[in-house]
Scaffold this motif. Structure first.
Motif, PDB file in Angstrom:
ATOM      1  N   LEU A  60       0.509   5.952   4.953  1.00 19.20           N
ATOM      2  CA  LEU A  60       1.895   5.551   5.198  1.00 19.20           C
ATOM      3  C   LEU A  60       2.875   6.504   4.541  1.00 19.20           C
ATOM      4  O   LEU A  60       3.831   6.935   5.158  1.00 19.20           O
ATOM      5  N   GLY A  61       2.691   6.851   3.313  1.00 16.61           N
ATOM      6  CA  GLY A  61       3.565   7.801   2.640  1.00 16.61           C
ATOM      7  C   GLY A  61       4.855   7.187   2.128  1.00 16.61           C
ATOM      8  O   GLY A  61       5.276   6.115   2.538  1.00 16.61           O
ATOM      9  N   ALA A  62       5.508   7.897   1.219  1.00 12.52           N
ATOM     10  CA  ALA A  62       6.706   7.396   0.544  1.00 12.52           C
ATOM     11  C   ALA A  62       7.930   7.350   1.450  1.00 12.52           C
ATOM     12  O   ALA A  62       8.769   6.463   1.304  1.00 12.52           O
ATOM     13  N   LEU A  63       8.058   8.295   2.386  1.00 15.81           N
ATOM     14  CA  LEU A  63       9.263   8.318   3.226  1.00 15.81           C
ATOM     15  C   LEU A  63       9.374   7.091   4.126  1.00 15.81           C
ATOM     16  O   LEU A  63      10.415   6.427   4.135  1.00 15.81           O
ATOM     17  N   PRO A  64       8.335   6.714   4.885  1.00 12.42           N
ATOM     18  CA  PRO A  64       8.470   5.483   5.659  1.00 12.42           C
ATOM     19  C   PRO A  64       8.562   4.237   4.784  1.00 12.42           C
ATOM     20  O   PRO A  64       9.251   3.276   5.135  1.00 12.42           O
ATOM     21  N   MET A  65       7.901   4.254   3.612  1.00 14.52           N
ATOM     22  CA  MET A  65       8.028   3.103   2.710  1.00 14.52           C
ATOM     23  C   MET A  65       9.474   2.922   2.257  1.00 14.52           C
ATOM     24  O   MET A  65       9.978   1.805   2.182  1.00 14.52           O
ATOM     25  N   GLU A  66      10.149   4.032   1.982  1.00 15.35           N
ATOM     26  CA  GLU A  66      11.548   3.952   1.581  1.00 15.35           C
ATOM     27  C   GLU A  66      12.415   3.496   2.749  1.00 15.35           C
ATOM     28  O   GLU A  66      13.305   2.666   2.581  1.00 15.35           O
ATOM     29  N   GLU A  67      12.147   4.025   3.931  1.00 18.90           N
ATOM     30  CA  GLU A  67      12.911   3.632   5.122  1.00 18.90           C
ATOM     31  C   GLU A  67      12.762   2.141   5.409  1.00 18.90           C
ATOM     32  O   GLU A  67      13.711   1.477   5.809  1.00 18.90           O
ATOM     33  N   LEU A  68      11.556   1.607   5.189  1.00 16.94           N
ATOM     34  CA  LEU A  68      11.298   0.181   5.412  1.00 16.94           C
ATOM     35  C   LEU A  68      11.728  -0.686   4.244  1.00 16.94           C
ATOM     36  O   LEU A  68      11.697  -1.908   4.333  1.00 16.94           O
ATOM     37  N   ASP A  69      12.122  -0.077   3.120  1.00 16.57           N
ATOM     38  CA  ASP A  69      12.505  -0.774   1.892  1.00 16.57           C
ATOM     39  C   ASP A  69      11.350  -1.643   1.395  1.00 16.57           C
ATOM     40  O   ASP A  69      11.489  -2.832   1.176  1.00 16.57           O
ATOM     41  N   VAL A  71       8.065  -2.195  -1.415  1.00 19.94           N
ATOM     42  CA  VAL A  71       7.682  -1.957  -2.803  1.00 19.94           C
ATOM     43  C   VAL A  71       6.219  -2.372  -2.976  1.00 19.94           C
ATOM     44  O   VAL A  71       5.686  -3.154  -2.192  1.00 19.94           O
ATOM     45  N   VAL A  72       5.596  -1.843  -4.012  1.00 18.95           N
ATOM     46  CA  VAL A  72       4.249  -2.259  -4.375  1.00 18.95           C
ATOM     47  C   VAL A  72       4.378  -3.262  -5.509  1.00 18.95           C
ATOM     48  O   VAL A  72       4.981  -2.967  -6.548  1.00 18.95           O
ATOM     49  N   HIS A  73       3.847  -4.462  -5.304  1.00 20.55           N
ATOM     50  CA  HIS A  73       3.876  -5.487  -6.348  1.00 20.55           C
ATOM     51  C   HIS A  73       2.911  -5.052  -7.445  1.00 20.55           C
ATOM     52  O   HIS A  73       1.720  -4.850  -7.196  1.00 20.55           O
ATOM     53  N   PRO A  74       3.401  -4.881  -8.698  1.00 21.96           N
ATOM     54  CA  PRO A  74       2.562  -4.311  -9.743  1.00 21.96           C
ATOM     55  C   PRO A  74       1.346  -5.153 -10.107  1.00 21.96           C
ATOM     56  O   PRO A  74       0.282  -4.607 -10.377  1.00 21.96           O
ATOM     57  N   ALA A  75       1.460  -6.467 -10.120  1.00 22.57           N
ATOM     58  CA  ALA A  75       0.342  -7.314 -10.537  1.00 22.57           C
ATOM     59  C   ALA A  75      -0.753  -7.369  -9.472  1.00 22.57           C
ATOM     60  O   ALA A  75      -1.940  -7.286  -9.780  1.00 22.57           O
ATOM     61  N   THR A  76      -0.353  -7.500  -8.210  1.00 26.29           N
ATOM     62  CA  THR A  76      -1.340  -7.644  -7.135  1.00 26.29           C
ATOM     63  C   THR A  76      -1.662  -6.323  -6.455  1.00 26.29           C
ATOM     64  O   THR A  76      -2.614  -6.243  -5.691  1.00 26.29           O
ATOM     65  N   GLN A  77      -0.847  -5.301  -6.713  1.00 26.89           N
ATOM     66  CA  GLN A  77      -0.978  -3.988  -6.086  1.00 26.89           C
ATOM     67  C   GLN A  77      -0.956  -4.102  -4.561  1.00 26.89           C
ATOM     68  O   GLN A  77      -1.650  -3.387  -3.854  1.00 26.89           O
ATOM     69  N   LYS A  78      -0.136  -5.017  -4.049  1.00 27.11           N
ATOM     70  CA  LYS A  78       0.031  -5.227  -2.610  1.00 27.11           C
ATOM     71  C   LYS A  78       1.392  -4.719  -2.177  1.00 27.11           C
ATOM     72  O   LYS A  78       2.369  -4.790  -2.920  1.00 27.11           O
ATOM     73  N   LEU A  79       1.440  -4.209  -0.958  1.00 24.20           N
ATOM     74  CA  LEU A  79       2.690  -3.753  -0.366  1.00 24.20           C
ATOM     75  C   LEU A  79       3.484  -4.963   0.108  1.00 24.20           C
ATOM     76  O   LEU A  79       2.916  -5.887   0.708  1.00 24.20           O
ATOM     77  N   MET A  80       4.785  -4.981  -0.179  1.00 24.92           N
ATOM     78  CA  MET A  80       5.612  -6.115   0.207  1.00 24.92           C
ATOM     79  C   MET A  80       7.051  -5.667   0.456  1.00 24.92           C
ATOM     80  O   MET A  80       7.465  -4.595   0.016  1.00 24.92           O
ATOM     81  N   SER A  81       7.802  -6.497   1.177  1.00 27.02           N
ATOM     82  CA  SER A  81       9.225  -6.250   1.372  1.00 27.02           C
ATOM     83  C   SER A  81       9.928  -6.325   0.028  1.00 27.02           C
ATOM     84  O   SER A  81       9.541  -7.118  -0.837  1.00 27.02           O
ATOM     85  N   ASN A  82      10.966  -5.513  -0.135  1.00 27.06           N
ATOM     86  CA  ASN A  82      11.730  -5.537  -1.375  1.00 27.06           C
ATOM     87  C   ASN A  82      12.332  -6.928  -1.566  1.00 27.06           C
ATOM     88  O   ASN A  82      13.084  -7.393  -0.714  1.00 27.06           O
TER      89      ASN A  82
END
Length: 94
Positions: A60-69, A71-82
């Motif tokens: 996925l990479g950082a650029l689309p992650m930023e565009e989608l807003d 974040v990675v939840h630190p405790a679960t290490q899961k991708l989630m909406s900001n």
């Protein structure tokens, strides 16, 4: 950057728009196809990005992650909406 394998580019019928220089982890330089646009969907949001055709799995990479807003939840290490923008991506423009 969004990186996709050649098989995904074929499945999505993406045309090569350009060739872009990349340096991979071992320090070697390559010219790889740049394709797009690719629509990336995650939960209740989406964006359009270009993709580099390289490797054997999607990155996925950082650029689309930023565009989608996203974040990675630190405790679960899961991708989630900001959580600050749960309904739509939010942006800070300065």
């Amino acid at each position: 950057m969004l990186c996709i394998p050649q098989s995904v580019a074929y499945q999505l019928e993406l045309e090569e728009l350009d060739r872009r220089p990349v340096v991979i982890a071992d320090g070697t330089s390559h010219q790889v196809p740049y394709v797009g646009p690719v629509r990336v969907d995650f939960e209740n949001r989406f964006c359009f990005v270009g993709a580099l055709v390289i490797g054997n799995e999607t990155l996925l990479g950082a650029l689309p992650m930023e565009e989608l807003d996203l974040v990675v939840h630190p405790a679960t290490q899961k991708l989630m909406s900001n959580p600050m923008h749960p309904n739509k991506p939010g942006y800070t423009i300065k």
